[in-house]
Scaffold this motif. Structure first.
Motif, PDB file in Angstrom:
ATOM      1  N   PHE A 128       0.511  -1.151  -0.113  1.00 10.90           N
ATOM      2  CA  PHE A 128       0.245  -0.253   0.093  1.00 10.90           C
ATOM      3  C   PHE A 128       1.178   0.863   0.008  1.00 10.90           C
ATOM      4  O   PHE A 128       1.420   1.567   1.360  1.00 10.90           O
ATOM      5  CB  PHE A 128      -0.945   0.269   1.211  1.00 10.90           C
ATOM      6  N   ALA A 129       0.572   2.218  -1.012  1.00  7.57           N
ATOM      7  CA  ALA A 129       1.311   3.040  -1.110  1.00  7.57           C
ATOM      8  C   ALA A 129       1.186   4.601  -1.353  1.00  7.57           C
ATOM      9  O   ALA A 129      -0.334   4.455  -2.046  1.00  7.57           O
ATOM     10  CB  ALA A 129       2.563   2.962  -2.437  1.00  7.57           C
ATOM     11  N   ARG A 130       1.838   5.784  -1.685  1.00  8.08           N
ATOM     12  CA  ARG A 130       1.137   6.475  -1.808  1.00  8.08           C
ATOM     13  C   ARG A 130       2.519   7.680  -2.297  1.00  8.08           C
ATOM     14  O   ARG A 130       3.965   7.660  -1.609  1.00  8.08           O
ATOM     15  CB  ARG A 130       1.235   7.772  -0.523  1.00  8.08           C
ATOM     16  N   ARG A 131       2.240   8.030  -3.917  1.00 11.14           N
ATOM     17  CA  ARG A 131       3.663   9.143  -4.281  1.00 11.14           C
ATOM     18  C   ARG A 131       4.102  10.036  -3.164  1.00 11.14           C
ATOM     19  O   ARG A 131       2.660  10.935  -3.072  1.00 11.14           O
ATOM     20  CB  ARG A 131       3.187   9.142  -5.800  1.00 11.14           C
ATOM     21  N   ILE A 132       4.888  10.712  -3.520  1.00 12.20           N
ATOM     22  CA  ILE A 132       5.005  11.743  -2.257  1.00 12.20           C
ATOM     23  C   ILE A 132       6.289  12.407  -3.258  1.00 12.20           C
ATOM     24  O   ILE A 132       6.554  13.830  -2.386  1.00 12.20           O
ATOM     25  CB  ILE A 132       5.531  11.821  -0.997  1.00 12.20           C
ATOM     26  N   GLU A 133       7.251  12.179  -3.932  1.00 18.17           N
ATOM     27  CA  GLU A 133       7.205  12.701  -4.469  1.00 18.17           C
ATOM     28  C   GLU A 133       7.720  12.077  -5.934  1.00 18.17           C
ATOM     29  O   GLU A 133       8.299  10.656  -6.235  1.00 18.17           O
ATOM     30  CB  GLU A 133       9.159  12.388  -4.136  1.00 18.17           C
ATOM     31  N   GLU A 134       7.277  12.879  -6.761  1.00 18.21           N
ATOM     32  CA  GLU A 134       7.769  12.599  -8.574  1.00 18.21           C
ATOM     33  C   GLU A 134       9.148  12.195  -9.232  1.00 18.21           C
ATOM     34  O   GLU A 134      10.181  13.136  -9.009  1.00 18.21           O
ATOM     35  CB  GLU A 134       6.454  13.486  -9.779  1.00 18.21           C
ATOM     36  N   ILE A 135       9.992  11.303  -9.288  1.00 19.43           N
ATOM     37  CA  ILE A 135      10.947  11.057  -9.771  1.00 19.43           C
ATOM     38  C   ILE A 135      11.197  10.577 -11.037  1.00 19.43           C
ATOM     39  O   ILE A 135      10.846   9.936 -11.127  1.00 19.43           O
ATOM     40  CB  ILE A 135      12.216  10.665  -9.090  1.00 19.43           C
ATOM     41  N   PRO A 136      11.703  10.946 -11.775  1.00 18.44           N
ATOM     42  CA  PRO A 136      11.909  10.505 -13.542  1.00 18.44           C
ATOM     43  C   PRO A 136      12.469   8.892 -13.676  1.00 18.44           C
ATOM     44  O   PRO A 136      13.734   9.185 -12.679  1.00 18.44           O
ATOM     45  CB  PRO A 136      12.505  11.657 -14.017  1.00 18.44           C
ATOM     46  N   TYR A 137      12.015   8.235 -14.245  1.00 17.88           N
ATOM     47  CA  TYR A 137      12.280   7.242 -14.049  1.00 17.88           C
ATOM     48  C   TYR A 137      13.617   6.914 -14.071  1.00 17.88           C
ATOM     49  O   TYR A 137      14.418   6.271 -13.232  1.00 17.88           O
ATOM     50  CB  TYR A 137      11.523   6.525 -15.418  1.00 17.88           C
TER      51      TYR A 137
END
Length: 143
Positions: A128-137
Motif C-alpha cells: 500500500f503506497a502513496r506517491r510523495i515525490e515524482e522522480i523521473p525514471y
C-alpha cells in the motif's frame, strides 16, 4: 460491446482463496475494500467476487474443484499487489489492528513512494503506497 467492460480496468488481478467469504469480509475490514459483485453457486457458496478500491478492482476466486492456486505453502510469494492509498500510515494502522501480518513497515522509498507491505489471511502480499515525490525514471538511484 465494450472491452474491457464498463467499470473494469484493463488489467485486473485475480487472487485465489480457500475461504472466499472470510477473505471478502477480511479484505473489507483490514484494507478498506468495497464489495462490488458476488457470484454464488446453487448451494449458496461463493465462487467468485469482485472488490473495489477507488477505481481499482480485484477479483477473488476459490481454490476448490481441483484448482492448483494455493498461495500458502509454495515458499516465497509468487505475486504482490500494489495499491495506492491516500494515507499510508492510517491504512497501515487499520490493517495491523485487523490482524494483517506486516512484512515491511511504512517507509519512504528511493523511487518516491511511501509504502508498507502486508500479508493477508491466506498469504498474499499487498503493498500500500502513496506517491510523495515524482522522480523521473532515469533519475532514480537504486540502492
Amino acid at each position: 460491446m465494450l472491452n474491457p467492460p464498463d467499470g473494469m480496468p484493463r488489467i485486473t488481478p485475480v487472487l485465489f482463496y480457500a475461504d472466499l467469504g472470510k477473505a471478502i469480509e477480511w479484505l473489507i475490514e483490514a484494507f478498506g475494500f468495497e464489495k462490488r459483485k458476488v457470484l454464488n453457486d446453487d448451494d449458496g457458496s461463493i465462487v467468485h467476487a469482485e472488490l473495489s478500491f477507488g477505481e481499482g478492482v480485484v477479483q477473488l476466486a476459490g481454490t476448490g474443484d481441483g484448482r492448483r492456486h494455493e498461495p500458502r505453502g509454495q515458499g516465497e510469494p509468487h505475486q504482490s499487489l500494489y495499491v495506492f492509498v491516500d494515507d499510508v500510515d492510517e491504512h497501515h494502522e487499520r490493517a495491523r489492528k485487523a490482524g494483517a501480518v506486516i512484512r515491511d513497515e511504512p517507509g519512504t522509498r528511493f523511487y518516491g513512494d511511501r509504502n508498507y507491505t502486508a500479508e493477508d489471511l491466506e498469504g498474499h502480499h499487498w503493498v500500500f503506497a502513496r506517491r510523495i515525490e515524482e522522480i523521473p525514471y532515469d533519475e532514480i538511484d537504486t540502492p
